[in-house]
Design a protein around this motif. Structure first.
Motif, PDB file in Angstrom:
ATOM      1  N   TRP A  47      46.931 102.078  -7.796  1.00 27.28           N
ATOM      2  CA  TRP A  47      47.593 100.815  -7.473  1.00 27.28           C
ATOM      3  C   TRP A  47      48.900 100.705  -8.252  1.00 27.28           C
ATOM      4  CZ3 TRP A  47      48.358  96.677 -10.974  1.00 27.28           C
ATOM      5  CH2 TRP A  47      48.878  95.516 -10.388  1.00 27.28           C
ATOM      6  N   VAL A  48      49.940 100.217  -7.593  1.00 30.83           N
ATOM      7  CA  VAL A  48      51.256 100.100  -8.196  1.00 30.83           C
ATOM      8  C   VAL A  48      51.667  98.638  -8.360  1.00 30.83           C
ATOM      9  CG1 VAL A  48      53.724 100.571  -7.868  1.00 30.83           C
ATOM     10  CG2 VAL A  48      52.025 102.341  -7.339  1.00 30.83           C
ATOM     11  N   SER A  49      51.537  97.867  -7.285  1.00 29.01           N
ATOM     12  CA  SER A  49      52.046  96.501  -7.336  1.00 29.01           C
ATOM     13  C   SER A  49      51.463  95.682  -6.186  1.00 29.01           C
ATOM     14  CB  SER A  49      53.577  96.516  -7.211  1.00 29.01           C
ATOM     15  OG  SER A  49      54.105  95.209  -7.234  1.00 29.01           O
ATOM     16  N   SER A  50      51.432  94.370  -6.382  1.00 31.57           N
ATOM     17  CA  SER A  50      51.000  93.455  -5.329  1.00 31.57           C
ATOM     18  C   SER A  50      51.912  92.243  -5.291  1.00 31.57           C
ATOM     19  CB  SER A  50      49.560  92.980  -5.544  1.00 31.57           C
ATOM     20  OG  SER A  50      48.632  94.032  -5.478  1.00 31.57           O
ATOM     21  N   ILE A  51      52.023  91.675  -4.113  1.00 24.76           N
ATOM     22  CA  ILE A  51      52.756  90.420  -3.941  1.00 24.76           C
ATOM     23  C   ILE A  51      51.891  89.507  -3.088  1.00 24.76           C
ATOM     24  CG2 ILE A  51      54.046  91.295  -1.924  1.00 24.76           C
ATOM     25  CD1 ILE A  51      56.451  89.597  -2.975  1.00 24.76           C
ATOM     26  N   ASN A  52      51.819  88.229  -3.463  1.00 21.63           N
ATOM     27  CA  ASN A  52      50.930  87.334  -2.741  1.00 21.63           C
ATOM     28  C   ASN A  52      51.619  86.792  -1.490  1.00 21.63           C
ATOM     29  OD1 ASN A  52      52.775  85.555  -3.893  1.00 21.63           O
ATOM     30  ND2 ASN A  52      51.229  83.989  -4.314  1.00 21.63           N
ATOM     31  N   LYS A  53      50.861  86.052  -0.706  1.00 22.43           N
ATOM     32  CA  LYS A  53      51.444  85.375   0.456  1.00 22.43           C
ATOM     33  C   LYS A  53      52.505  84.415  -0.048  1.00 22.43           C
ATOM     34  CE  LYS A  53      47.530  83.847   2.127  1.00 22.43           C
ATOM     35  NZ  LYS A  53      46.587  83.128   3.034  1.00 22.43           N
ATOM     36  N   GLY A  54      53.647  84.418   0.558  1.00 24.41           N
ATOM     37  CA  GLY A  54      54.734  83.558   0.124  1.00 24.41           C
ATOM     38  C   GLY A  54      55.638  84.195  -0.906  1.00 24.41           C
ATOM     39  N   GLY A  55      55.150  85.183  -1.632  1.00 22.52           N
ATOM     40  CA  GLY A  55      55.977  85.922  -2.577  1.00 22.52           C
ATOM     41  C   GLY A  55      56.156  85.261  -3.926  1.00 22.52           C
ATOM     42  N   GLY A  56      55.405  84.208  -4.197  1.00 23.56           N
ATOM     43  CA  GLY A  56      55.586  83.496  -5.455  1.00 23.56           C
ATOM     44  C   GLY A  56      54.932  84.151  -6.649  1.00 23.56           C
ATOM     45  N   SER A  57      54.081  85.127  -6.403  1.00 19.53           N
ATOM     46  CA  SER A  57      53.374  85.790  -7.494  1.00 19.53           C
ATOM     47  C   SER A  57      53.364  87.291  -7.253  1.00 19.53           C
ATOM     48  CB  SER A  57      51.938  85.267  -7.569  1.00 19.53           C
ATOM     49  OG  SER A  57      51.213  85.934  -8.590  1.00 19.53           O
ATOM     50  N   THR A  58      53.690  88.033  -8.282  1.00 17.95           N
ATOM     51  CA  THR A  58      53.686  89.493  -8.208  1.00 17.95           C
ATOM     52  C   THR A  58      52.934  90.061  -9.408  1.00 17.95           C
ATOM     53  OG1 THR A  58      55.811  89.621  -9.364  1.00 17.95           O
ATOM     54  CG2 THR A  58      55.884  89.596  -6.954  1.00 17.95           C
ATOM     55  N   ASP A  59      52.497  91.287  -9.266  1.00 17.80           N
ATOM     56  CA  ASP A  59      51.768  91.955 -10.342  1.00 17.80           C
ATOM     57  C   ASP A  59      52.095  93.427 -10.292  1.00 17.80           C
ATOM     58  OD1 ASP A  59      48.235  92.122 -11.381  1.00 17.80           O
ATOM     59  OD2 ASP A  59      50.094  92.203 -12.528  1.00 17.80           O
ATOM     60  N   TYR A  60      52.101  94.063 -11.464  1.00 16.86           N
ATOM     61  CA  TYR A  60      52.504  95.453 -11.557  1.00 16.86           C
ATOM     62  C   TYR A  60      51.576  96.242 -12.478  1.00 16.86           C
ATOM     63  CZ  TYR A  60      56.833  93.539  -9.687  1.00 16.86           C
ATOM     64  OH  TYR A  60      57.753  92.902  -8.896  1.00 16.86           O
ATOM     65  N   ALA A  61      51.413  97.504 -12.155  1.00 13.65           N
ATOM     66  CA  ALA A  61      50.734  98.404 -13.067  1.00 13.65           C
ATOM     67  C   ALA A  61      51.603  98.598 -14.306  1.00 13.65           C
ATOM     68  CB  ALA A  61      50.467  99.740 -12.385  1.00 13.65           C
ATOM     69  N   ALA A  62      50.963  98.825 -15.427  1.00 13.46           N
ATOM     70  CA  ALA A  62      51.700  98.975 -16.686  1.00 13.46           C
ATOM     71  C   ALA A  62      52.733 100.101 -16.603  1.00 13.46           C
ATOM     72  CB  ALA A  62      50.711  99.233 -17.825  1.00 13.46           C
ATOM     73  N   ALA A  63      52.406 101.144 -15.855  1.00 17.78           N
ATOM     74  CA  ALA A  63      53.283 102.320 -15.786  1.00 17.78           C
ATOM     75  C   ALA A  63      54.618 102.031 -15.104  1.00 17.78           C
ATOM     76  CB  ALA A  63      52.569 103.459 -15.066  1.00 17.78           C
ATOM     77  N   VAL A  64      54.671 100.970 -14.302  1.00 18.23           N
ATOM     78  CA  VAL A  64      55.897 100.694 -13.542  1.00 18.23           C
ATOM     79  C   VAL A  64      56.502  99.347 -13.883  1.00 18.23           C
ATOM     80  CG1 VAL A  64      54.980 102.084 -11.657  1.00 18.23           C
ATOM     81  CG2 VAL A  64      54.806  99.592 -11.526  1.00 18.23           C
ATOM     82  N   LYS A  65      55.809  98.564 -14.677  1.00 23.04           N
ATOM     83  CA  LYS A  65      56.293  97.220 -15.019  1.00 23.04           C
ATOM     84  C   LYS A  65      57.676  97.315 -15.650  1.00 23.04           C
ATOM     85  CE  LYS A  65      54.644  92.985 -17.208  1.00 23.04           C
ATOM     86  NZ  LYS A  65      54.691  92.205 -15.967  1.00 23.04           N
ATOM     87  N   ASP A  66      58.534  96.435 -15.291  1.00 22.07           N
ATOM     88  CA  ASP A  66      59.919  96.343 -15.765  1.00 22.07           C
ATOM     89  C   ASP A  66      60.835  97.396 -15.140  1.00 22.07           C
ATOM     90  OD1 ASP A  66      58.711  95.562 -19.083  1.00 22.07           O
ATOM     91  OD2 ASP A  66      59.269  94.189 -17.457  1.00 22.07           O
ATOM     92  N   ARG A  67      60.305  98.270 -14.302  1.00 20.70           N
ATOM     93  CA  ARG A  67      61.131  99.236 -13.562  1.00 20.70           C
ATOM     94  C   ARG A  67      61.074  99.001 -12.066  1.00 20.70           C
ATOM     95  NH1 ARG A  67      59.886 104.460 -13.581  1.00 20.70           N
ATOM     96  NH2 ARG A  67      57.663 104.151 -13.969  1.00 20.70           N
ATOM     97  N   PHE A  68      59.938  98.539 -11.572  1.00 26.62           N
ATOM     98  CA  PHE A  68      59.739  98.321 -10.146  1.00 26.62           C
ATOM     99  C   PHE A  68      59.703  96.819  -9.853  1.00 26.62           C
ATOM    100  CE2 PHE A  68      57.231 102.468  -8.991  1.00 26.62           C
ATOM    101  CZ  PHE A  68      58.217 103.224  -9.603  1.00 26.62           C
ATOM    102  N   THR A  69      60.191  96.450  -8.672  1.00 25.55           N
ATOM    103  CA  THR A  69      60.167  95.061  -8.238  1.00 25.55           C
ATOM    104  C   THR A  69      59.714  94.997  -6.786  1.00 25.55           C
ATOM    105  OG1 THR A  69      62.018  94.511  -9.726  1.00 25.55           O
ATOM    106  CG2 THR A  69      61.486  92.942  -7.972  1.00 25.55           C
ATOM    107  N   VAL A  70      58.701  94.188  -6.531  1.00 22.87           N
ATOM    108  CA  VAL A  70      58.203  94.009  -5.166  1.00 22.87           C
ATOM    109  C   VAL A  70      58.697  92.655  -4.633  1.00 22.87           C
ATOM    110  CG1 VAL A  70      55.985  93.064  -5.986  1.00 22.87           C
ATOM    111  CG2 VAL A  70      56.168  94.026  -3.667  1.00 22.87           C
ATOM    112  N   THR A  71      59.191  92.680  -3.411  1.00 23.30           N
ATOM    113  CA  THR A  71      59.664  91.466  -2.752  1.00 23.30           C
ATOM    114  C   THR A  71      59.211  91.490  -1.304  1.00 23.30           C
ATOM    115  OG1 THR A  71      61.782  92.501  -2.192  1.00 23.30           O
ATOM    116  CG2 THR A  71      61.705  91.241  -4.241  1.00 23.30           C
ATOM    117  N   ARG A  72      59.393  90.378  -0.634  1.00 28.05           N
ATOM    118  CA  ARG A  72      59.025  90.332   0.784  1.00 28.05           C
ATOM    119  C   ARG A  72      60.025  89.482   1.538  1.00 28.05           C
ATOM    120  NH1 ARG A  72      53.140  88.663   1.021  1.00 28.05           N
ATOM    121  NH2 ARG A  72      53.500  88.809   3.259  1.00 28.05           N
TER     122      ARG A  72
END
Length: 122
Positions: A47-72
């Motif tokens: 698992w790398v990242s998730s974004i909720n419905k609406g995009g108001g909440s995101t979560d990242y694996a420690a290995a990619v946090k602060d380098r990857f950004t998920v948007t919708r």
């Protein structure tokens, strides 16, 4: 037919950037949380990242946090993964799937797209 199709992969040098897209057809992506996962050769799906419905909440694996950004962009029925400062260890096939969370429904193969290859060279 419900489909998720990833694009934007490629080969970049260490420190480079890529933006992956996950385009949906046959469903309203706005009704779903969406996750990104990756699988390197010989390794388990991660698992790398998730974004909720609406995009108001995101979560990242420690290995990619602060380098990857998920948007919708629900108007385009598309979710994106912006990847910066890529490292050799980020090399994998990246896929998107329906459902959020580290162990969500995206883990089912039928809920994920075919994936796009990302290769990072040193």
């Amino acid at each position: 037919e419900v489909q998720l199709v990833e694009s934007g992969g490629g080969e970049v040098q260490s420190g480079g950037s890529l933006r992956l897209s996950c385009a949906a057809s046959g469903l309203e992506l706005s009704n779903y949380a969406v996750s990104w996962a990756r699988q390197a050769p010989g390794m388990d799906l991660e698992w790398v990242s998730s974004i909720n419905k609406g995009g108001g909440s995101t979560d990242y694996a420690a290995a990619v946090k602060d380098r990857f950004t998920v948007t919708r962009d629900d108007a385009k029925n598309t979710v994106y993964l912006e990847m910066n400062n890529l490292k050799v260890e980020d090399t994998a096939v990246y896929s998107c799937g329906l459902g959020g969370g580290r162990h969500g429904s995206w883990t089912l193969r039928s809920n994920r797209g075919p994936g796009t290859q990302v290769t990072v060279s040193s």
